[in-house]
Design a protein around this motif. Structure first.
Motif, PDB file in Angstrom:
ATOM      1  N   GLU A  56      38.606  32.976  37.021  1.00 44.00           N
ATOM      2  CA  GLU A  56      39.961  32.433  36.968  1.00 44.00           C
ATOM      3  C   GLU A  56      39.950  30.913  36.786  1.00 44.00           C
ATOM      4  O   GLU A  56      39.348  30.187  37.573  1.00 44.00           O
ATOM      5  N   GLY A  57      40.582  30.467  35.726  1.00 46.72           N
ATOM      6  CA  GLY A  57      40.670  29.041  35.430  1.00 46.72           C
ATOM      7  C   GLY A  57      39.416  28.442  34.825  1.00 46.72           C
ATOM      8  O   GLY A  57      39.358  27.237  34.565  1.00 46.72           O
ATOM      9  N   ALA A  58      38.397  29.257  34.591  1.00 46.31           N
ATOM     10  CA  ALA A  58      37.102  28.731  34.145  1.00 46.31           C
ATOM     11  C   ALA A  58      37.145  28.245  32.698  1.00 46.31           C
ATOM     12  O   ALA A  58      37.874  28.776  31.865  1.00 46.31           O
ATOM     13  N   THR A  59      36.304  27.240  32.429  1.00 46.42           N
ATOM     14  CA  THR A  59      36.117  26.768  31.058  1.00 46.42           C
ATOM     15  C   THR A  59      34.677  26.933  30.601  1.00 46.42           C
ATOM     16  O   THR A  59      34.366  26.673  29.436  1.00 46.42           O
ATOM     17  N   ALA A  60      33.784  27.353  31.512  1.00 48.10           N
ATOM     18  CA  ALA A  60      32.373  27.486  31.151  1.00 48.10           C
ATOM     19  C   ALA A  60      31.686  28.551  31.987  1.00 48.10           C
ATOM     20  O   ALA A  60      31.982  28.719  33.182  1.00 48.10           O
ATOM     21  N   LEU A  61      30.780  29.284  31.358  1.00 50.00           N
ATOM     22  CA  LEU A  61      29.843  30.142  32.070  1.00 50.00           C
ATOM     23  C   LEU A  61      28.727  29.259  32.609  1.00 50.00           C
ATOM     24  O   LEU A  61      28.119  28.484  31.869  1.00 50.00           O
ATOM     25  N   PHE A  62      28.453  29.352  33.895  1.00 48.61           N
ATOM     26  CA  PHE A  62      27.420  28.553  34.536  1.00 48.61           C
ATOM     27  C   PHE A  62      26.281  29.474  34.940  1.00 48.61           C
ATOM     28  O   PHE A  62      26.435  30.329  35.808  1.00 48.61           O
ATOM     29  N   GLU A  63      25.144  29.304  34.283  1.00 46.72           N
ATOM     30  CA  GLU A  63      23.963  30.115  34.564  1.00 46.72           C
ATOM     31  C   GLU A  63      22.955  29.284  35.356  1.00 46.72           C
ATOM     32  O   GLU A  63      22.744  28.114  35.047  1.00 46.72           O
ATOM     33  N   VAL A  64      22.340  29.902  36.358  1.00 44.14           N
ATOM     34  CA  VAL A  64      21.335  29.217  37.161  1.00 44.14           C
ATOM     35  C   VAL A  64      20.045  30.030  37.148  1.00 44.14           C
ATOM     36  O   VAL A  64      20.049  31.226  37.477  1.00 44.14           O
ATOM     37  N   LYS A  65      18.954  29.378  36.779  1.00 44.88           N
ATOM     38  CA  LYS A  65      17.635  30.010  36.811  1.00 44.88           C
ATOM     39  C   LYS A  65      16.791  29.323  37.882  1.00 44.88           C
ATOM     40  O   LYS A  65      16.603  28.109  37.833  1.00 44.88           O
ATOM     41  N   ALA A  66      16.318  30.104  38.824  1.00 43.44           N
ATOM     42  CA  ALA A  66      15.356  29.599  39.805  1.00 43.44           C
ATOM     43  C   ALA A  66      13.986  30.093  39.376  1.00 43.44           C
ATOM     44  O   ALA A  66      13.754  31.309  39.303  1.00 43.44           O
ATOM     45  N   VAL A  67      13.081  29.179  39.067  1.00 42.31           N
ATOM     46  CA  VAL A  67      11.767  29.546  38.531  1.00 42.31           C
ATOM     47  C   VAL A  67      10.665  28.940  39.389  1.00 42.31           C
ATOM     48  O   VAL A  67      10.921  28.123  40.273  1.00 42.31           O
ATOM     49  N   GLY A  68       9.432  29.375  39.123  1.00 41.21           N
ATOM     50  CA  GLY A  68       8.297  28.870  39.880  1.00 41.21           C
ATOM     51  C   GLY A  68       8.328  29.286  41.335  1.00 41.21           C
ATOM     52  O   GLY A  68       7.796  28.569  42.199  1.00 41.21           O
ATOM     53  N   CYS A  69       8.920  30.437  41.615  1.00 44.08           N
ATOM     54  CA  CYS A  69       9.089  30.867  43.009  1.00 44.08           C
ATOM     55  C   CYS A  69       7.946  31.785  43.441  1.00 44.08           C
ATOM     56  O   CYS A  69       7.282  32.411  42.619  1.00 44.08           O
ATOM     57  N   GLU A  70       7.752  31.880  44.754  1.00 44.56           N
ATOM     58  CA  GLU A  70       6.667  32.708  45.267  1.00 44.56           C
ATOM     59  C   GLU A  70       7.086  34.159  45.421  1.00 44.56           C
ATOM     60  O   GLU A  70       6.226  35.035  45.568  1.00 44.56           O
ATOM     61  N   SER A  71       8.389  34.440  45.394  1.00 45.33           N
ATOM     62  CA  SER A  71       8.867  35.821  45.483  1.00 45.33           C
ATOM     63  C   SER A  71      10.204  35.932  44.761  1.00 45.33           C
ATOM     64  O   SER A  71      10.928  34.934  44.585  1.00 45.33           O
ATOM     65  N   VAL A  72      10.546  37.154  44.338  1.00 45.61           N
ATOM     66  CA  VAL A  72      11.840  37.394  43.703  1.00 45.61           C
ATOM     67  C   VAL A  72      12.965  37.124  44.701  1.00 45.61           C
ATOM     68  O   VAL A  72      14.012  36.577  44.347  1.00 45.61           O
ATOM     69  N   GLU A  73      12.742  37.499  45.963  1.00 47.90           N
ATOM     70  CA  GLU A  73      13.757  37.266  46.993  1.00 47.90           C
ATOM     71  C   GLU A  73      14.067  35.772  47.126  1.00 47.90           C
ATOM     72  O   GLU A  73      15.238  35.369  47.206  1.00 47.90           O
ATOM     73  N   GLN A  74      13.033  34.944  47.153  1.00 52.15           N
ATOM     74  CA  GLN A  74      13.244  33.501  47.235  1.00 52.15           C
ATOM     75  C   GLN A  74      14.017  33.005  46.013  1.00 52.15           C
ATOM     76  O   GLN A  74      14.954  32.205  46.133  1.00 52.15           O
ATOM     77  N   ALA A  75      13.656  33.498  44.833  1.00 58.96           N
ATOM     78  CA  ALA A  75      14.307  33.072  43.602  1.00 58.96           C
ATOM     79  C   ALA A  75      15.780  33.457  43.600  1.00 58.96           C
ATOM     80  O   ALA A  75      16.649  32.654  43.229  1.00 58.96           O
ATOM     81  N   LYS A  76      16.084  34.678  44.018  1.00 66.73           N
ATOM     82  CA  LYS A  76      17.479  35.129  44.055  1.00 66.73           C
ATOM     83  C   LYS A  76      18.288  34.308  45.057  1.00 66.73           C
ATOM     84  O   LYS A  76      19.440  33.937  44.790  1.00 66.73           O
ATOM     85  N   THR A  77      17.699  34.033  46.202  1.00 69.48           N
ATOM     86  CA  THR A  77      18.399  33.254  47.228  1.00 69.48           C
ATOM     87  C   THR A  77      18.754  31.862  46.714  1.00 69.48           C
ATOM     88  O   THR A  77      19.881  31.382  46.904  1.00 69.48           O
ATOM     89  N   LEU A  78      17.812  31.220  46.067  1.00 69.85           N
ATOM     90  CA  LEU A  78      18.048  29.873  45.540  1.00 69.85           C
ATOM     91  C   LEU A  78      19.079  29.885  44.411  1.00 69.85           C
ATOM     92  O   LEU A  78      20.008  29.066  44.385  1.00 69.85           O
ATOM     93  N   ALA A  79      18.931  30.819  43.481  1.00 64.22           N
ATOM     94  CA  ALA A  79      19.844  30.874  42.341  1.00 64.22           C
ATOM     95  C   ALA A  79      21.271  31.143  42.789  1.00 64.22           C
ATOM     96  O   ALA A  79      22.224  30.500  42.324  1.00 64.22           O
ATOM     97  N   LYS A  80      21.432  32.095  43.724  1.00 63.14           N
ATOM     98  CA  LYS A  80      22.784  32.422  44.188  1.00 63.14           C
ATOM     99  C   LYS A  80      23.397  31.277  44.989  1.00 63.14           C
ATOM    100  O   LYS A  80      24.600  31.029  44.908  1.00 63.14           O
ATOM    101  N   SER A  81      22.596  30.572  45.758  1.00 60.21           N
ATOM    102  CA  SER A  81      23.126  29.456  46.536  1.00 60.21           C
ATOM    103  C   SER A  81      23.674  28.364  45.626  1.00 60.21           C
ATOM    104  O   SER A  81      24.740  27.799  45.872  1.00 60.21           O
TER     105      SER A  81
END
Length: 407
Positions: free
Chosen positions: A276-301
């Motif tokens: 709602e009201g957006a003008t851009a898709l904002f994508e976040v990639k967390a890379v170089g992580c030691e686990s997928v869980e860590q990467a997902k946590t960082l990207a979502k935050s």
């Protein structure tokens, strides 16, 4: 895998229809029907909100029972959430009306609703709409598109996609449609997604494919941090492709799962970018992580940070907000090793290296952040795992839409 034009009617044996029932809106369609010529095995995933809308409870009951499904009735405008026994009774009434109009069993009807919470459904308008839908349904791509339009609320565009794979010499098609624009947050969102396939596949295998993919698609998007009462993803398979049965763990299963992922990721990104009201898709990639869980946590935050989203709205490379969001995510990392980049069609620029700013051009950064699709890449240099999350910028438009949503 080949991406093709279409949505829920792309797979063999699926029909759709739309109509203007006047449930809330006076100037647009607000009801849709998905119908299969043959009974389907059904899989589903639903909101993790403790407060669940009546259609969510109904669908959980139907999918959990193992009943074969032949129809999905969806309305927009009223969510049928927080409506008590009366609201759940309207789900029963909806199923009865659809069963009669389509000559199918009552337990073969799934229901989706989206819109204002707390209002009771005008059931007479809903059941009258079902009769119209039953008379208008067909298997054209146009009817599939019109169904995708009918389930929109504050969405600005319909969301649909289809794909084809080959299994045992037979063409298998998967197609889907979705809606979602606000009350969007990981653990699904105010989103409805309906995916259809003509594949021959067992119910248990179908559920594994869907459940295994949701965490990497719909559960990785956020618009405003609110997890809805109504989110539902339904996957129906009617077997009309006539392929050898897709078995869990087989190469054919992996190909099917890949195609399903393509559909779900596309729909998820369309929801995030249409916030709602957006003008851009904002994508976040967390890379170089030691686990997928860590990467997902960082990207979502990062993608959920309101301060970061307002910076994206202002095309401002305010990297401190991103590092801050990483720091309170709960994931452990060394902030003095983090590299951060911004990327879009306008180019790629490094903003910080080892936790401190590099000598970058603010003008170039602004140019990159002014595109309709923007990516932030955070590298914590701890391993080889990575994850992607999607959201949007946060603008004045979000407040304007939600300040008078019920009027």
């Amino acid at each position: 895998m080949e991406i093709i034009k279409g949505g829920v009617t792309a797979a063999k044996g699926f029909e759709a229809a739309s109509t203007a029932a006047g449930i809330k809106y006076k100037d647009r369609t607000d009801m849709a029907l998905i119908y299969s010529q043959a009974p389907c095995v059904a899989a589903g995933t639903f909101t993790k909100n403790v407060v669940k809308a009546a259609p969510v409870k109904w669908d959980q009951q139907v999918v959990g029972s193992g009943a074969k499904v032949q129809a999905v009735v969806v309305n927009s405008g009223i969510a049928n959430a927080c409506t008590g026994a009366e609201g759940f009774g309207y789900c029963k009434d909806t199923a009865v009306a659809a069963a009669k109009a389509l000559d199918i069993p009552e337990d073969g009807v799934l229901i989706g609703s989206t819109g204002v919470i707390g209002k009771q459904m005008p059931i007479d308008k809903l059941t009258a709409g079902i009769d119209v839908l039953a008379g208008k349904k067909n298997d054209t791509l146009e009817n599939g598109t019109e169904a995708a339009k009918a389930i929109m609320t504050t969405d600005t565009c319909e969301k649909e996609l289809a794909a084809v794979i080959e299994v045992g010499g037979k063409q298998v098609t998967i197609g889907g449609m979705a809606k979602g624009s606000g009350m969007i947050h990981p653990n699904m969102c105010t989103m409805l997604a309906f995916v259809t396939t003509d594949a021959v596949i067992a119910k248990e295998t179908l559920q594994k494919a869907l459940s295994g993919d949701v965490d990497d698609t719909y559960n990785m998007i956020s618009v405003d941090g609110d997890t809805s009462t109504n989110d539902t993803v339904i996957l129906l398979a009617n077997g009309l492709a006539g392929n050898p049965e897709i078995v869990y763990g087989s190469p054919e299963y992996e190909e099917f799962a890949l195609a399903l992922h393509a559909i779900n990721e596309y729909l998820a990104k369309k929801i995030a970018g249409d916030g709602e009201g957006a003008t851009a898709l904002f994508e976040v990639k967390a890379v170089g992580c030691e686990s997928v869980e860590q990467a997902k946590t960082l990207a979502k935050s990062i993608v959920c940070s309101n301060l970061t989203k307002t910076a994206i709205a202002g095309h401002d490379a305010n990297w401190g907000r991103i590092l801050c969001a990483m720091g309170y995510s709960g994931a452990q990392f060394d902030p003095e090793k983090v590299d951060l980049f911004f990327e879009s069609k306008a180019g790629k620029i490094q903003i910080i290296e080892n936790g401190t700013a590099v000598d970058y051009s603010e003008a170039e950064a602004t140019k990159i952040l002014s595109e309709p699709e923007v990516t932030a890449i955070a590298d914590v240099k701890m391993g080889a795992e990575e994850a992607v999350a999607w959201g949007c910028d946060l603008t004045h438009g979000y407040i304007e839409i939600n300040a008078d949503y019920r009027s």
